[in-house]
Design a protein around this motif. Structure first.
Motif, short mmCIF file in Angstrom:
data_model
loop_
_atom_site.label_atom_id
_atom_site.label_comp_id
_atom_site.label_asym_id
_atom_site.label_seq_id
_atom_site.Cartn_x
_atom_site.Cartn_y
_atom_site.Cartn_z
N GLN A 45 -11.94 14.72 -61.91
CA GLN A 45 -10.94 14.74 -61.03
C GLN A 45 -11.10 14.24 -59.59
N SER A 46 -12.38 13.51 -59.46
CA SER A 46 -12.80 12.97 -58.21
C SER A 46 -12.88 13.92 -57.03
N LEU A 47 -13.00 15.18 -57.38
CA LEU A 47 -13.33 16.16 -56.48
C LEU A 47 -14.93 16.81 -56.17
N SER B 200 -10.10 7.75 -57.86
CA SER B 200 -9.67 7.58 -56.64
C SER B 200 -9.02 8.78 -56.23
N GLY B 201 -9.21 9.23 -54.80
CA GLY B 201 -9.03 10.81 -54.31
C GLY B 201 -9.37 10.80 -53.00
N LYS B 202 -9.11 11.44 -51.94
CA LYS B 202 -9.35 11.73 -50.74
C LYS B 202 -10.94 12.14 -50.57
#
Length: 1618
Positions: A931-933, A878-880
């Motif tokens: 880190q879902s980045l 999950s992340g933006k």
């Protein structure tokens, strides 16, 4: 495919449709079900009060019980056959109180039994006195509203005590008999002939049931519609669908009281005087022969005993007032009450209304006509109820008496207070009126809105099957499955509340029970005084008399439907009602259905006899039983009877039909139906208890968020659609089981409409998965906690999970549980298939459908796991940045966060993360998966992704090549296992995205496919969206490309570029109209033949090359600006006019026909003007320059040197019309005046002709030769045949191109007419072209050419059409001096055309060659075949194809050229035709031996006298006149030949048989025929024949005949006018 097992054929004893009958009673040991011993399978049983009917397989009907109409008593175990119904194939039977009915396969009705009330219809024509009908007699249902009247086909039948109802194929209701239970608008009883129940007209009646004196109908709900148009009823013509209008429900000025009495200003007691028929009914203990007339007849009955009726009289109600005043009401009710009491006291205790009233505790009196509007229907009952008298309270509570004044006041006042609520149910009346309601007495039915026949009808149409269901599944299944949106309508007597309207009033007309609307009623049943309804949710509603506990509950009031009290786990799906009991059929814990009973208990024989004796005197209402059940109880003895398919009740009997479990087939069907009903009950509970409260909660959007809210509502809609499908299917299965013995296995909707079931389940699974992927269940669980509150146990009751899990997981399991039903379908169908042999069609069919359901079940389970895995993937990442990739329909397949896959030649410190979804491959750069980045990402749609493994080389890389529309890259896996894993996953997902994946998929993505893609990179396709075919990453095949600026292309592509036929649109912002092109392309450019329309109005249709106009083409300009309109047709070179062309300047009125160079007129040319000026000469740089010849309209000619348009400057010769000439130096413009320095020459009479001057003034010396004019047209035809140069190319290639052009024409022209398609079909057959041409295949070649020239889609047809276009463009409206050029141009066409035909058919000889006629030479003994030849020329072969289309302009030129000669010729024609025949023959010096003597008029011979006119040689004259209707010279010559033949035939009878014509005799006679023929423009006809005639016939017989015609024409011109 017949629904029966193998055991049915081997065992003669029936194992299906076993009939068991017993006396009504509870689970007592004294009950002894009796088996009906029949050799055939029983399909249906119907029970009356003391008799019954049995319908067996084959359409046979048996009767048992007390058959009073035949004085027979037949035991149940041995019913008797109704012999008179043999051979009529009965499909339905019905039993009333004391009469019977049967319905045949053809929809015919047969009735027999008691007929005292007309319930059996009119037994004999003109007879109304028959009280019994001993044998089944036909009752015809006739619709008299259509013209002419038609016989109505009946589908269902129901019978009460004194009435019968029939349901027609149009779902309309018909009734006959007596009483308000008919629902008819009539005041005359009995009704002997079936009449339509008008109040239900326009509605779709599904089922009908009859009680003793009331009726029920199950009706499909009408769709919402407005009643805004009212029209009077009109007669329908035969063949029109009966669409009767619906009477309006609510009108503010309706003048009827709640009891249905029409209110008028002056109503008298005489208006309501009723009469009662002296009808008799058979007593079960008496014989028909013992019957005697009733000695205690009604005092209002006439002395003859015949029934009479008194229609209502008096003035109509006041339109301004809906009710009359209080005084009138008091007077009215007082008179009615007095009359009722009078009627009661006038009858003694021994009076009998019906003999059958002594046979039943529950029997009611015969229905009275509507004239007895407020009188009592019962006798010997106390008019008022004493509240202190409890001994007979039960009996009196439900008996009938006159209506008290207080009660009428109450209802009238209530009606005033509720004028705006004309409800059909009175259940909303407050409790303070309940006492008055309970004191109601039984009243005859009263209309609530008057007669529909006297009211205006609104034009509304009845709803068709399946359309009233708003959320019903679409398709065929939704139309054929039973509807759940139903209503229950009731009418008749309501003394026991059996109508369900909240009161005990009667109804004359059907009235809807509003409390049952929306309850999904699927079947209704009517007992003597109570009613039952079963719903699709297996609930039972009952109302009416509950004296014996037959309602299955103790709720009050009994005047409205109440739900029966059932034990937990029981689901009722069939009901039946008897006299004082009810029989239910339900699903229990096991598959085998269980019967339930509620009603009177079996009593001992002594008690029963005493009870019967005490009740036989005068009781009319049911008495309360001493012992009865409070709620439905199980009948355990029925469990041993097998699988019960239906139950039946009637009188004091119960019956059921059962089947033995043959090879497990019966149990499989029952299991399928039971599970489907259980499943629908569960889905209904979920909808009611969970989904509906959640949808109605206001905080649903804030709690779930906007995206999840839409998904949740979509999920709810899918669940509702699935639930409705299951409900309708479970209902259809219940109907199937009712007549399972006669049903066909293929009629199961689960088998008939498999696709519909699969689609609904697939849609539902997708909706649940999408909602789960977006994380909606977590928020939904919180919302459910708020919504349910203290009702949390509801969720636990609906849950199907046995494990203790969290709330959101429980919701997921709950909503995924419906998918388990697919496996149940598969399992049950497999059980059914096991009952058949493997080789039978039934087994194959069942096994095939079983595999489909099992395959979908497995697929949806897999999709469920994918949704769960995707949900956890997004939960862990999950992340933006990852949220932009999260979509409802997107599922994760695999990802490379463990660095299992990277990009080839990637940097050491670069991070690449690949995620494979079910719709795209995502490549992220600068990614930190933990880190879902990621910094950037690119999405590659799988539909436009090509995957190819790279063979391992010496480098040892495990690579996969990815090809996309705009780029390609290589992925490197860490291990061979990872490579195989990603390669397999990529191929499978690509296949699935393309719609070719699934079970057994090869896993190799197709190189050629159809997909959509939006280009983003630089190039000519930037930002364009493409949808169409692909090949290995490039657009290929048919497709559509659209750009954001409005450009679009739709057509063929090849290797990434436009290639082939296509249509292009280019917007023009200045003119706000787009440019468009339709035609051929090559390598991204316009190339070939096409049509380009500019926004300015210019239209170019012709050939292109590399995006430029090149070759033949036509340009039309200035259509939007009339000041500069022009048309050019000719040759183009590199987008410029170069070569020969015709330019028509419409604005200036000039037409240029000549050579062009670089868009300028340059070379030899001809110019004509609208004023008749003709010019031919040289042009240079777009101007007249050099020598030229100019001729004016009056034949003045100038030959000289020209320097500008119409400007002479130099030497020249001017020739005047009279022959004089002017020779010298000329200067000036022709239209403005000429300056001349020269010599004027006067033509002398004896001066010799100056040949040099004549040569200067000769026409055609500066004209472009005809053979060079339209070479561009023929070059295009050669190009279409695959030849770069004329005559040079492969013949095989030419025929292949012809076939391709025809095929492409079919594809690009879908709107071809039928004749055009037929022509193309003929052209698909190619004639022999490689063999020598004989007379046989010459005819086939000629026919082929004829067909080819009929359509422009063939290259030869296009050539002909184009030549016609350019010819008409050149010569329509031209100068007469162009005749010679027009003729030469036609001849040039023929030569060029014939060269193309010879290329296609090399066996043809050269022009003028011969073909040996083998058919004529065959069989000749000598070797001479000189006469057996066929001469082939271009004119004889091609002129018939070309000349008819060129004829109008060409013949016009001929007429203009011969205008002076024609005037002289016609003047002679008119003068000479004034003479009579003999005078004209004498003038022409025709020998008298050729003069006809007789003429024939209508077969009668008459003598020709001297004054006769137009009587000689009539047939020859008429034949010659046909020359004007032909086009080609050969056809015109045939007309001349037939004229000579007709002339000879008329002369022969008067001369010798060896007569031969000589020219001296023939010419005068033929001259007479020509004169009498009066042919206009004969000179033009002669000239056309002479110029275009085949040279081969010039010197033969035809040539001689033509010469004779020409000589006659010349002779006529030279005739003296004096």
């Amino acid at each position: 495919m017949e629904n029966r097992g193998p055991a049915d054929e081997q065992d003669p004893t029936p194992k299906r449709g076993l009939l068991h009958i017993w006396q009504a009673g509870g689970p007592s040991e004294q009950l002894n079900p009796e088996r009906a011993l029949l050799s055939r399978c029983v399909l249906q049983v119907a029970l009356g009060e003391h008799h019954g009917l049995v319908l067996t397989q084959g359409g046979h009907v048996f009767s048992f019980g007390e058959l009073l109409w035949r004085d027979l008593s037949v035991p149940v175990s041995a019913p008797v056959l109704e012999v008179s119904l043999q051979g009529k194939t009965v499909v339905r039977v019905a039993s009333g109180g004391f009469h019977c009915g049967a319905l045949t396969e053809q929809g015919h009705v047969y009735m027999w039994g008691e007929n005292t009330a007309g319930q059996c219809g009119l037994a004999e024509r003109g007879s109304t006195t028959n009280i019994t009908v001993a044998e089944p007699s036909p009752v015809t249902v006739v619709d008299n509203e259509v013209v002419p009247p038609v016989v109505v086909r009946v589908l269902d039948l129901a019978c009460g005590r004194e009435h019968s109802l029939a349901l027609s194929a149009q779902n309309e209701l018909w009734a006959w008999g007596s009483g308000c239970q008919l629902g008819l608008v009539t005041n005359a009883f009995p009704v002997w002939r079936p009449q339509k129940v008008e109040h239900l007209a326009g509605r779709h009646v599904i089922q009908v049931a009859c009680g003793a004196y009331h009726s029920l109908a199950l009706v499909r709900c009408l769709p919402q519609q407005s009643y805004n148009t009212q029209k009077p009823p009109v007669k329908r013509e035969r063949g029109q669908s009966p669409r009767p209008s619906l009477p309006e429900r609510d009108e503010p000025d309706a003048h009827y009281c709640p009891l249905g009495v029409e209110l008028t200003e002056a109503m008298t007691a005489e208006t309501f005087l009723g009469r009662r028929s002296s009808r008799q009914r058979l007593h079960p203990r008496r014989r028909a022969s013992d019957l005697k007339p009733d000695m205690h007849a009604d005092p209002l009955t006439q002395t003859d005993g015949s029934p009479t009726s008194h229609p209502l009289t008096g003035s109509r109600a006041n339109k301004n007032s809906a009710f009359f005043d209080g005084m009138e009401l008091q007077n009215l009710l007082q008179k009615l009450s007095d009359h009722s009491l009078e009627t009661q006291h006038s009858r003694g205790p021994g009076d009998t209304d019906s003999l059958s009233s002594h046979t039943s505790d529950d029997s009611c009196v015969s229905s009275t006509p509507p004239t007895d509007l407020l009188t009592s229907s019962y006798k010997n009952d106390s008019p008022f109820k004493s509240p202190t008298d409890d001994s007979n309270a039960a009996a009196r509570c439900h008996s009938s008496s006159p209506v008290c004044l207080e009660e009428v006041h109450v209802f009238l006042e209530k009606e005033k207070a509720l004028q705006g609520q004309k409800s059909s149910s009175l259940t909303d009346i407050s409790q303070k009126w309940k006492k008055a309601v309970n004191r109601r007495r039984s009243l005859p039915g009263t209309p609530t809105h008057g007669s529909p026949r006297r009211r205006h009808h609104c034009a509304c149409r009845s709803s068709s099957a399946g359309q009233s269901q708003a959320a019903a599944p679409e398709g065929d299944a939704g139309d054929e499955l039973p509807s759940l949106e139903t209503e229950v309508w009731s009418w008749g007597r309501g003394s026991e509340g059996q109508l369900g309207h909240g009161d005990q009033l009667a109804r004359l007309q059907p009235l809807c029970i509003k409390s049952l609307t929306g309850e999904e009623v699927i079947k209704v049943a009517a007992g003597s005084h109570h009613s039952l309804a079963v719903t699709a949710q297996c609930q039972v509603y009952s109302w009416g008399s509950n004296m014996c506990g037959q309602l299955g509950h103790v709720n009050i009031p009994v005047t409205v439907p109440q739900q029966a009290k059932l034990s937990d786990g029981l689901r009722v799906w069939d009901v039946s009602a008897g006299q004082s009991h009810s029989l239910l059929l339900a699903d229990g814990d096991c598959v085998q259905p269980v019967p339930l009973y509620c009603g009177q208990q079996q009593e001992s024989n002594l008690q029963s006899e005493r009870s019967n004796q005490s009740q036989r005197s005068s009781q009319r209402s049911p008495n309360r039983s001493e012992s009865y059940t409070v709620r439905p109880t199980l009948l355990p003895f029925c469990m041993e009877m097998g699988y019960i398919s239906s139950v039946c009740s009637g009188g004091q009997r119960c019956a059921l039909l059962a089947d033995q479990n043959i090879m497990g087939f019966i149990s499989a069907i029952h299991e399928l139906a039971a599970r489907e009903r259980q499943f629908y009950c569960w889905t209904s509970s979920v909808r009611k208890l969970l989904l509906t409260p959640l949808c109605n909660k206001e905080s649903v959007t804030p709690s779930l968020g906007e995206p999840c809210t839409h998904l949740f509502f979509s999920l709810c809609e899918s669940f509702v659609r699935l639930s409705i499908l299951i409900g309708r299917h479970s209902t259809s299965l219940s109907y199937f089981l009712h007549s399972v013995q006669a049903q066909d296995l293929t009629s199961l909707h689960l088998l008939m409409h498999t696709a519909c079931f699969l689609d609904i389940y697939h849609e539902y699974c997708s909706a649940v998965g999408d909602f789960q992927v977006m994380g909606g269940f977590q928020s939904l669980h919180k919302l459910s906690l708020e919504c349910l509150g203290s009702k949390q146990t509801v969720l636990a009751q609906l849950s199907v999970s046995d494990q203790s899990v969290s709330g959101d997981v429980e919701l997921v399991s709950l909503l995924y549980w419906p998918l388990q039903q697919l496996h149940q379908y598969s399992r049950v169908l497999l059980k059914m298939a096991a009952c058949y042999d493997v080789l039978t069609a039934e087994y194959q069919y069942l096994h095939q459908v079983c595999n489909q359901y099992e395959a979908l079940s497995s697929s949806l389970m897999k999709r469920k796991k994918e949704a769960e895995a995707t949900f956890f993937f997004w939960k862990n990442h999950s992340g933006k940045t990852t949220e932009v990739l999260r979509l409802p329909q997107r599922r994760v397949v695999c990802e490379s966060s463990n660095r299992s896959l990277t990009l080839q030649n990637a940097g050491r410190f670069s991070n690449h993360w690949f995620i494979l979804f079910n719709d795209a491959l995502v490549h992220t750069q600068g990614a930190i998966p933990s880190q879902s980045l990621f910094a950037t990402h690119h999405i590659y749609p799988l539909t436009c992704l090509w995957v190819k493994p790279v063979s391992e080389n010496s480098s040892g890389l495990y690579a996969i090549k990815i090809t996309c529309p705009e780029e390609s890259f290589t992925l490197v896996a860490s291990t061979p296992q990872e490579k195989n894993k990603w390669l397999r996953s990529l191929n499978q997902e690509v296949d699935r995205a393309l719609g070719v994946g699934g079970q057994g998929s090869s896993g190799v993505a197709a190189m050629s496919r159809t997909a959509s893609y939006t280009f983003t990179g630089e190039g000519r396709f930037k930002d364009a969206h493409y949808s169409g075919g692909w090949l290995a990453g490039r657009v290929h095949g048919r497709g559509t490309m659209k750009w954001p600026d409005g450009r679009s292309y739709s057509g063929s592509f090849k290797n990434g570029l436009e290639d082939g036929y296509g249509e292009c649109t280019i917007p023009n912002k200045l003119l706000d109209t787009p440019d468009s092109y339709q035609g051929h392309w090559r390598e991204g450019k316009i190339h070939g033949f096409g049509k380009y329309k500019c926004a300015s109005g210019e239209v170019y249709e012709g050939c292109f090359s590399d995006g430029q106009r090149h070759g033949y083409g036509m340009l039309s300009s200035g259509r939007l600006a009339r000041t500069s309109s022009s048309i050019f047709v000719g040759q183009w070179v590199h987008d410029k006019k170069t070569g020969y062309g015709v330019y028509d300047d419409i604005t200036r009125g000039e037409k240029y026909m000549g050579l062009w160079l670089d868009d300028q007129r340059h070379g030899n040319a001809v110019v004509i003007t609208q004023h008749g000026v003709y010019y031919e000469g040289n042009f240079r740089e777009n101007k007249m320059s050099g020598s030229g010849l100019l001729v004016s309209e009056d034949d003045t000619a100038l030959h000289g040197e020209f320097s500008e348009d119409w400007t002479v400057n130099g030497k020249g010769v001017l020739s005047l019309a009279n022959g004089d000439s002017l020779e010298g130096v000329f200067s000036g413009e022709w239209t403005a005046g000429l300056k001349v320095v020269g010599t004027y020459n006067k033509l002398a009479a004896d001066e010799p002709e100056d040949k040099d001057r004549n040569n200067l003034l000769r026409l055609g010396q500066y004209v472009v030769p005809a053979a060079q004019r339209w070479s561009c047209v023929f070059d295009e035809c050669w190009s279409r045949l695959g030849c770069d140069v004329a005559g040079r190319g492969e013949r095989t290639t030419a025929w292949e191109n012809i076939a391709v052009s025809i095929t492409c024409a079919r594809r690009h022209s879908p709107d071809l007419s039928r004749s055009q398609r037929k022509v193309l079909d003929c052209l698909e057959f190619i004639p022999q072209h490689g063999e020598p041409v004989t007379t046989v295949n010459y005819d086939s070649i000629r026919r082929y050419l004829t067909k080819a020239c009929e359509t422009p889609l063939h290259p030869l047809g296009w050539l002909v059409e184009t030549l016609v276009t350019v010819y008409r463009m050149t010569y329509v409206g031209s100068n007469r001096r162009l005749l010679r050029e027009a003729v030469q141009e036609v001849q040039a066409y023929l030569r060029h055309f014939y060269s193309i035909v010879r290329f296609l058919f090399p066996g043809l000889p050269e022009d003028g060659g011969i073909i040996a006629d083998t058919s004529m030479a065959k069989g000749r003994k000598d070797s001479t075949t000189s006469g057996c030849v066929v001469v082939v020329s271009c004119s004889s072969l091609l002129l018939p194809l070309l000349l008819p289309r060129l004829y109008p302009p060409l013949f016009t030129l001929y007429c203009q050229h011969k205008e002076l000669d024609e005037a002289r010729y016609w003047e002679r024609i008119l003068r000479l035709n004034k003479q009579p025949d003999q005078s004209l023959l004498s003038f022409l010096e025709v020998q008298e031996k050729f003069w006809p003597v007789w003429k024939s008029i209508l077969g009668e011979k008459r003598e020709i006298v001297s004054s006769s006119k137009d009587a000689c040689f009539v047939s020859a004259v008429e034949t010659l006149q046909q020359i004007s209707t032909t086009f080609t010279p050969s056809d015109k010559l045939l007309v001349i030949q037939k004229t000579f033949e007709e002339l000879t035939q008329e002369i022969k009878p008067t001369l010798d048989g060896n007569f031969l014509w000589c020219m001296d005799d023939l010419l005068p006679l033929f001259l007479y025929v020509v004169l009498r023929a009066r042919i206009r423009n004969l000179g033009a006809e002669v000239s056309l024949i002479e110029d275009l005639m085949d040279p081969n016939v010039q010197h033969g017989e035809l040539g001689l005949m033509f010469t004779t015609l020409k000589a006659c024409y010349i002779q006529i011109q030279q005739e003296s006018t004096t």
